[in-house]
Design an enzyme around this catalytic site. Structure first.
Site, PDB file in Angstrom:
ATOM      1  N   ARG A  48     -24.041  27.674  20.730  1.00 43.45           N
ATOM      2  CA  ARG A  48     -24.685  28.987  20.625  1.00 43.45           C
ATOM      3  C   ARG A  48     -24.515  29.506  19.189  1.00 43.45           C
ATOM      4  NH1 ARG A  48     -21.972  32.814  22.328  1.00 43.45           N
ATOM      5  NH2 ARG A  48     -21.228  31.886  24.267  1.00 43.45           N
ATOM      6  N   ASP A 174     -44.962  39.598  10.812  1.00 44.12           N
ATOM      7  CA  ASP A 174     -45.204  38.509  11.752  1.00 44.12           C
ATOM      8  C   ASP A 174     -46.213  37.581  11.076  1.00 44.12           C
ATOM      9  OD1 ASP A 174     -46.145  36.827  13.740  1.00 44.12           O
ATOM     10  OD2 ASP A 174     -46.021  38.342  15.321  1.00 44.12           O
ATOM     11  N   LYS A 199     -46.480  28.405  17.891  1.00 42.07           N
ATOM     12  CA  LYS A 199     -47.878  28.308  17.481  1.00 42.07           C
ATOM     13  C   LYS A 199     -48.047  27.216  16.407  1.00 42.07           C
ATOM     14  CE  LYS A 199     -48.426  31.499  20.508  1.00 42.07           C
ATOM     15  NZ  LYS A 199     -47.305  32.343  20.595  1.00 42.07           N
TER      16      LYS A 199
HETATM   17  C1  LIG Z   1     -48.720  36.859  16.629  1.00 38.74           C
HETATM   18  C2  LIG Z   1     -47.687  36.562  17.677  1.00 38.74           C
HETATM   19  N1  LIG Z   1     -46.434  37.006  17.511  1.00 38.74           N
HETATM   20  C3  LIG Z   1     -45.472  36.760  18.426  1.00 38.74           C
HETATM   21  C4  LIG Z   1     -45.740  36.071  19.587  1.00 38.74           C
HETATM   22  C5  LIG Z   1     -44.647  35.848  20.600  1.00 38.74           C
HETATM   23  O1  LIG Z   1     -44.166  34.554  20.510  1.00 38.74           O
HETATM   24  P1  LIG Z   1     -43.589  33.698  21.749  1.00 38.74           P
HETATM   25  O2  LIG Z   1     -44.697  33.568  22.747  1.00 38.74           O
HETATM   26  O3  LIG Z   1     -43.175  32.423  21.116  1.00 38.74           O
HETATM   27  O4  LIG Z   1     -42.440  34.475  22.300  1.00 38.74           O
HETATM   28  C6  LIG Z   1     -47.032  35.592  19.809  1.00 38.74           C
HETATM   29  C7  LIG Z   1     -47.363  34.855  21.043  1.00 38.74           C
HETATM   30  O5  LIG Z   1     -48.518  34.670  21.392  1.00 38.74           O
HETATM   31  C8  LIG Z   1     -48.044  35.846  18.832  1.00 38.74           C
HETATM   32  O6  LIG Z   1     -49.306  35.433  18.987  1.00 38.74           O
END
Ligand SMILES: Cc1ncc(COP(=O)(O)O)c(C=O)c1O
Length: 382
Positions: A48, A174, A199
């Site tokens: 962890r 993000d 992604k």
């Molecule tokens: C732009 C974006 N940020 C964050 C996330 C969240 O990520 P996760 O699904 O890996 O938890 C997603 C998921 O679709 C996303 O498209």
């Protein structure tokens, strides 16, 4: 090793000393032998806290984003949770954009709100409105998702970060849609970069993960403590898969960009059925010029509006053959998504609600002729 493609292949990937195995082994272990009480080998104790496979991935992620510290989590939302929990406490306030991933909005609206964290939703391209949204002594974070999910809005990372700093807040970006190959927010002045590595970084729709990259050592230590104390870390196998995928990120992104531009150009010609196309690579996209300056390419995601409204949008989503109707994005295979009832269902009834005539495409790396043929035949069905 100064170039992106080279670092993507080599950082954290040293042939195994003992066996010479070119690809380092996956350290599928939860704990490590100690050579005496507290006498750890290379600092590894319990997984962890740290695992060699995860540490290697973290090193590579930091290198690709041009940051000093990388932290890998079990999902994108786990990464978001860690940075939000570290920076914001009861009584604090965050500023969010009016277009972002529905799950990120849900985290603020349904989890952190109950914990006493307030937020405002702002058009981050309206700098006057943004300036007025800060609450002195309370606003600690501005959350920027660019390009945004699903409307592909481009926000000015340098400008928004500068405004955030002037008000004593940090800027979190993000960077999931762009990836560090196309956009490096830390170099533009942001404080923390966040990824859903599920992604493009994972790239093959076979692994869930999240990441944070930053330069501030003090903040990194605090987030690392949350990562350890809460425990939403990536498993060794997930970390290994993600690290393996980074090696082809540049190749994949070039092809995603090429195919998405071709799809956007094609959809623009279909004025008989398509009312609008949202892709920053189009000259008429309001964020096109900004995207040209802060990105090295326009990415593989796009959305479009069907003139036939909700029924046409749903029919389209159910008519594709090559594009798979599924949540998520960024894999080598093309996916189609109906945001209003899928990825962004959690934003319904909020200012982030996605219109019912919108379809989102994650354009894969298949041959462009097959991609266009599929879109053509699906448009014929509506
Ligand atoms: C732009 C974006 N940020 C964050 C996330 C969240 O990520 P996760 O699904 O890996 O938890 C997603 C998921 O679709 C996303 O498209």
């Amino acid at each position: 090793m100064s170039e992106f493609e080279t670092r993507a292949i080599h950082v954290g990937q040293h042939p195994d000393e003992k066996t010479g195995s070119v690809i380092p082994p996956i350290h599928m272990t939860s704990t490590h032998k100690q050579d005496g009480v507290g006498n750890l080998r290379d600092g590894f104790e319990y997984n962890r806290a740290a695992n060699p496979t995860r540490s290697a991935l973290q090193e590579a992620l930091a290198s690709l984003e041009g940051g000093r510290f990388g932290l890998s989590f079990s999902s994108g939302l786990a990464a978001e949770d860690a940075v939000i929990r570290t920076v914001l406490g009861p009584g604090d306030h965050a500023i969010l954009a009016d277009d972002m991933y529905g799950g990120s909005y849900r985290l603020f609206a349904r989890v952190f709100k109950d914990w006493g964290v307030e937020f405002s939703i702002v058009d981050l391209n309206n700098f006057e409105q943004l300036e007025q949204s800060f609450i002195a002594g309370k606003t600690k974070m501005v959350w920027i998702e660019t390009p945004s999910n699903p409307m592909m809005t481009i926000f000015d990372i340098a400008k928004v970060s500068e405004i955030a700093h002037r008000h004593g807040a940090i800027a979190v970006v993000d960077n999931t849609f762009a990836t560090p190959y196309l956009q490096r927010p830390l170099e533009l002045g942001a404080d923390v970069v966040m990824h859903s590595t599920t992604k493009y970084l994972g790239g093959h729709s076979d692994v869930l993960g999240g990441a944070l990259v930053l330069n501030d050592g003090e903040l990194a230590k605090k987030i690392e403590f949350i990562q350890f104390a809460v425990g939403a870390v990536s498993s060794p196998f997930d970390a290994w898969l993600t690290h393996r995928s980074l090696k082809t990120l540049a190749l994949r992104m070039d092809k995603h960009c090429f195919n998405a531009q071709a799809v956007a150009n094609y959809l623009e010609t279909r004025t008989d059925k398509v009312a609008a196309v949202y892709y920053p690579g189009l000259l008429n996209h309001p964020g096109h010029d900004l995207a040209r300056t802060q990105m090295a390419g326009f990415g593989g995601m796009l959305s479009f509006k069907l003139s036939g409204g909700e029924s046409a949008a749903k029919k389209f989503c159910e008519s594709t053959k090559l594009f798979t109707l599924a949540e998520s994005l960024g894999g080598v295979e093309s996916l189609v998504n109906y945001p209003a009832e899928m990825t962004h269902a959690s934003a319904n009834g909020s200012p982030l609600e996605v219109a019912k005539d919108i379809v989102r495409l994650s354009v894969g790396v298949e041959h462009i002729s097959d991609i266009l043929d599929d879109l053509k035949q699906a448009l014929e069905k509506i």
